[in-house]
Write a protein that holds these residues in place. Structure first.
Motif, PDB file in Angstrom:
ATOM      1  N   SER A  49       0.854  -1.192   0.000  1.00  0.00           N
ATOM      2  CA  SER A  49       0.000   0.000   0.000  1.00  0.00           C
ATOM      3  C   SER A  49       0.885   1.235   0.000  1.00  0.00           C
ATOM      4  O   SER A  49       1.853   1.309   0.758  1.00  0.00           O
ATOM      5  CB  SER A  49      -0.915   0.023   1.225  1.00  0.00           C
ATOM      6  OG  SER A  49      -1.668   1.221   1.262  1.00  0.00           O
TER       7      SER A  49
ATOM      8  N   CYS B  38       4.503   4.892   1.668  1.00  0.00           N
ATOM      9  CA  CYS B  38       3.349   4.887   2.568  1.00  0.00           C
ATOM     10  C   CYS B  38       3.599   5.750   3.804  1.00  0.00           C
ATOM     11  O   CYS B  38       4.726   6.127   4.109  1.00  0.00           O
ATOM     12  CB  CYS B  38       3.015   3.451   2.999  1.00  0.00           C
ATOM     13  SG  CYS B  38       4.050   2.821   4.343  1.00  0.00           S
TER      14      CYS B  38
ATOM     15  N   GLY C 103      -0.593   4.247   0.483  1.00  0.00           N
ATOM     16  CA  GLY C 103      -1.391   5.258   1.173  1.00  0.00           C
ATOM     17  C   GLY C 103      -1.158   5.235   2.664  1.00  0.00           C
ATOM     18  O   GLY C 103      -0.045   4.967   3.142  1.00  0.00           O
TER      19      GLY C 103
ATOM     20  N   LEU D 229     -11.622   3.215   7.326  1.00  0.00           N
ATOM     21  CA  LEU D 229     -11.185   2.891   5.969  1.00  0.00           C
ATOM     22  C   LEU D 229     -11.919   3.720   4.914  1.00  0.00           C
ATOM     23  O   LEU D 229     -13.097   4.046   5.057  1.00  0.00           O
ATOM     24  CB  LEU D 229     -11.434   1.410   5.674  1.00  0.00           C
ATOM     25  CG  LEU D 229     -10.454   0.410   6.293  1.00  0.00           C
ATOM     26  CD1 LEU D 229     -10.987  -1.005   6.161  1.00  0.00           C
ATOM     27  CD2 LEU D 229      -9.067   0.523   5.659  1.00  0.00           C
ATOM     28  N   LYS D 230     -11.192   4.021   3.843  1.00  0.00           N
ATOM     29  CA  LYS D 230     -11.822   4.594   2.653  1.00  0.00           C
ATOM     30  C   LYS D 230     -12.642   3.511   1.951  1.00  0.00           C
ATOM     31  O   LYS D 230     -12.441   2.317   2.189  1.00  0.00           O
ATOM     32  CB  LYS D 230     -10.743   5.104   1.678  1.00  0.00           C
ATOM     33  CG  LYS D 230      -9.850   6.200   2.230  1.00  0.00           C
ATOM     34  CD  LYS D 230      -8.756   6.528   1.221  1.00  0.00           C
ATOM     35  CE  LYS D 230      -7.821   7.605   1.731  1.00  0.00           C
ATOM     36  NZ  LYS D 230      -6.707   7.869   0.778  1.00  0.00           N
TER      37      LYS D 230
ATOM     38  N   GLY E 191     -10.951   0.330   0.816  1.00  0.00           N
ATOM     39  CA  GLY E 191      -9.860   0.039   1.734  1.00  0.00           C
ATOM     40  C   GLY E 191      -9.999  -1.347   2.347  1.00  0.00           C
ATOM     41  O   GLY E 191     -11.085  -1.933   2.387  1.00  0.00           O
ATOM     42  N   ARG E 192      -8.875  -1.879   2.849  1.00  0.00           N
ATOM     43  CA  ARG E 192      -8.848  -3.258   3.318  1.00  0.00           C
ATOM     44  C   ARG E 192      -8.438  -3.356   4.783  1.00  0.00           C
ATOM     45  O   ARG E 192      -7.577  -2.605   5.246  1.00  0.00           O
ATOM     46  CB  ARG E 192      -7.878  -4.082   2.472  1.00  0.00           C
ATOM     47  CG  ARG E 192      -8.267  -4.225   1.013  1.00  0.00           C
ATOM     48  CD  ARG E 192      -7.109  -4.791   0.204  1.00  0.00           C
ATOM     49  NE  ARG E 192      -6.002  -3.861   0.122  1.00  0.00           N
ATOM     50  CZ  ARG E 192      -4.750  -4.199  -0.202  1.00  0.00           C
ATOM     51  NH1 ARG E 192      -4.462  -5.467  -0.444  1.00  0.00           N
ATOM     52  NH2 ARG E 192      -3.808  -3.286  -0.285  1.00  0.00           N
TER      53      ARG E 192
ATOM     54  N   SER F  36     -10.300   7.685   6.193  1.00  0.00           N
ATOM     55  CA  SER F  36      -8.964   8.262   5.989  1.00  0.00           C
ATOM     56  C   SER F  36      -7.886   7.235   5.645  1.00  0.00           C
ATOM     57  O   SER F  36      -6.809   7.598   5.184  1.00  0.00           O
ATOM     58  CB  SER F  36      -8.526   9.016   7.245  1.00  0.00           C
ATOM     59  OG  SER F  36      -8.503   8.161   8.382  1.00  0.00           O
ATOM     60  N   ALA F  37      -8.136   5.948   5.870  1.00  0.00           N
ATOM     61  CA  ALA F  37      -7.083   4.933   5.749  1.00  0.00           C
ATOM     62  C   ALA F  37      -7.285   4.049   4.526  1.00  0.00           C
ATOM     63  O   ALA F  37      -8.416   3.744   4.129  1.00  0.00           O
ATOM     64  CB  ALA F  37      -7.036   4.067   7.002  1.00  0.00           C
ATOM     65  N   ASP F  38      -6.177   3.633   3.941  1.00  0.00           N
ATOM     66  CA  ASP F  38      -6.208   2.702   2.814  1.00  0.00           C
ATOM     67  C   ASP F  38      -6.122   1.247   3.271  1.00  0.00           C
ATOM     68  O   ASP F  38      -6.636   0.352   2.605  1.00  0.00           O
ATOM     69  CB  ASP F  38      -5.042   2.999   1.869  1.00  0.00           C
ATOM     70  CG  ASP F  38      -5.134   4.388   1.275  1.00  0.00           C
ATOM     71  OD1 ASP F  38      -5.832   4.539   0.265  1.00  0.00           O
ATOM     72  OD2 ASP F  38      -4.526   5.314   1.839  1.00  0.00           O
ATOM     73  N   LEU F  39      -5.437   1.027   4.409  1.00  0.00           N
ATOM     74  CA  LEU F  39      -5.203  -0.330   4.888  1.00  0.00           C
ATOM     75  C   LEU F  39      -5.118  -0.293   6.414  1.00  0.00           C
ATOM     76  O   LEU F  39      -4.479   0.599   6.977  1.00  0.00           O
ATOM     77  CB  LEU F  39      -3.895  -0.878   4.303  1.00  0.00           C
ATOM     78  CG  LEU F  39      -3.391  -2.220   4.820  1.00  0.00           C
ATOM     79  CD1 LEU F  39      -4.328  -3.359   4.400  1.00  0.00           C
ATOM     80  CD2 LEU F  39      -1.965  -2.496   4.298  1.00  0.00           C
TER      81      LEU F  39
ATOM     82  N   GLN G 261     -12.837  -6.164   2.811  1.00  0.00           N
ATOM     83  CA  GLN G 261     -12.752  -4.891   2.062  1.00  0.00           C
ATOM     84  C   GLN G 261     -14.028  -4.082   2.275  1.00  0.00           C
ATOM     85  O   GLN G 261     -15.139  -4.620   2.292  1.00  0.00           O
ATOM     86  CB  GLN G 261     -12.568  -5.168   0.567  1.00  0.00           C
ATOM     87  CG  GLN G 261     -12.305  -3.914  -0.242  1.00  0.00           C
ATOM     88  CD  GLN G 261     -11.919  -4.259  -1.689  1.00  0.00           C
ATOM     89  OE1 GLN G 261     -12.362  -5.257  -2.236  1.00  0.00           O
ATOM     90  NE2 GLN G 261     -11.102  -3.430  -2.307  1.00  0.00           N
TER      91      GLN G 261
END
Length: 370
Positions: A228, A253, A230, A326-327, A330-331, A294-297, A368
């Motif tokens: 990731s 990241c 992000g 998570l966005k 996002g996972r 706000s988060a990708d992972l 996800q």
């Protein structure tokens, strides 16, 4: 909501965070016995490891003018003591502290009350610190349920305390009375060990989870870290091993490392110092203070206990907070014991769950946000 009786005064106490129809109490028989039979003289009291503020509230009700200095490295415990003092219309304590070192400038106590922690390494460090900073002869009383007193506790207390003697058992709880001796265990306050998986020495403080070796679940998750570029959240970061691995594997990241243990936060800060502004470290209850979307992972190795109580509500809170933070797209990737059935919770919350890897004891799962 439950009632704890302190000198005929009923106290309303809740665990934190409050849960509807919570079957677990915010105190146990050891808290009752510590309050009823502490045998400490008049004067300031230091209270260590009071999980939800039962001891703080009982002592404050018992002797309102007695200065109480309260020490716990848990963010949740700090929220709980504030909550329960307010529930019972009690004033703030003389001081609430995250670490023993914050007590160095405080008035000397007439005595010390210790709720036995899960980690004897933490108790050893606390007794070492007290022996170094307080006069010999200062009374100490340690309390726990009998089933939580390890067989090595008598030898440890006799090594570091004088005049050691146990109480009679009451409701399957017992106290250990003693006096500070000025002796030291010889244990190092800060440990470090080489972690091959991240190719660096890992620093750990007395109450850091996994303080002397990498736990098996984290080892499996490290083998299956997703890429990731992000914002990666290390939820329940402990000493920061996952944060270090993520930062090294993903040069573009950023990482937000979050834990409710102050000793975990200190260790994570030390272990990730080389990454500068790429990492932010937060002492918090799960992700309650983190912006949604706000988060990708999110990476997580969730606990399945709160102090001595086995419970899944912390994992549930972590999963719910992760989904909120998570966005879209996002996972959340977690590791857990196979028998805990986290795939059911994740499928219910996220609408689906994928098994990434497994062994005889642990499973790595991913969900996800859709």
């Amino acid at each position: 909501m439950n009632e704890f009786i302190a000198n005929a005064t009923p106290l309303r106490l809740e665990r934190f965070p409050p849960l509807t129809d919570d079957p677990l109490q915010a105190w146990d028989a050891a808290d009752e016995l510590l309050h009823q039979a502490h045998q400490l003289p008049d004067g300031p009291v230091w209270i260590l490891n009071d999980h939800f503020g039962a001891l703080a509230c009982a002592f404050a009700t018992d002797e309102p003018a007695r200065p109480l200095h309260w020490i716990n490295d848990s963010f949740v415990a700090h929220q709980a003591v504030a909550q329960n003092l307010e529930l019972n219309d009690l004033p703030p304590l003389s001081g609430c502290y995250r670490d023993m070192d914050e007590l160095a400038e405080q008035p000397l106590p007439a005595g010390v009350v210790i709720k036995l922690p899960r980690s004897l390494r933490l108790l050893t460090w606390q007794l070492d610190w007290l022996n170094q900073h307080l006069p010999a002869g200062t009374p100490v009383v340690i309390g726990a349920r009998q089933k939580e007193m390890p067989s090595t506790l008598p030898n440890l207390t006799r090594t570091l305390l004088d005049e050691v003697h146990p109480s009679r058992a009451v409701k399957k709880a017992r106290l250990v009375y003693g006096q500070l001796s000025g002796r030291h265990s010889g244990m190092e306050a800060v440990l470090s060990w080489p972690c091959e998986e991240i190719d660096q020495e890992v620093i750990n403080y007395p109450n850091t989870y996994g303080s002397q070796r990498l736990d098996i679940g984290a080892r499996l998750l490290l083998k299956h870290l997703p890429a990731s570029d992000g914002l990666i959240v290390d939820l329940g970061c402990g000493n920061g091993v996952l944060s270090v691995a993520a930062l090294k594997a993903n040069p573009d990241c950023r990482v937000l490392a979050v834990d409710e243990s102050w000793h975990g936060i200190r260790a994570c800060r030390d272990n990730t110092a080389e990454f500068g502004e790429r990492i932010e470290i937060l002492w918090n209850d799960c992700l309650s203070e983190v912006e949604g979307g706000s988060a990708d992972l999110v990476l997580c190795n969730p606990p399945f206990h709160q102090q001595q109580a086995v419970t899944d509500h912390i994992a549930w809170q972590m999963f719910r907070d992760a989904r909120r933070v998570l966005k879209m797209g996002g996972r959340l990737r977690i590791v857990g014991n196979r028998h805990l059935g986290y795939h059911i919770k994740l499928a219910r919350l996220f609408g689906g769950c994928q098994t990434i890897a497994s062994n005889a004891k642990f499973v790595v799962l991913e969900a996800q946000k859709r």
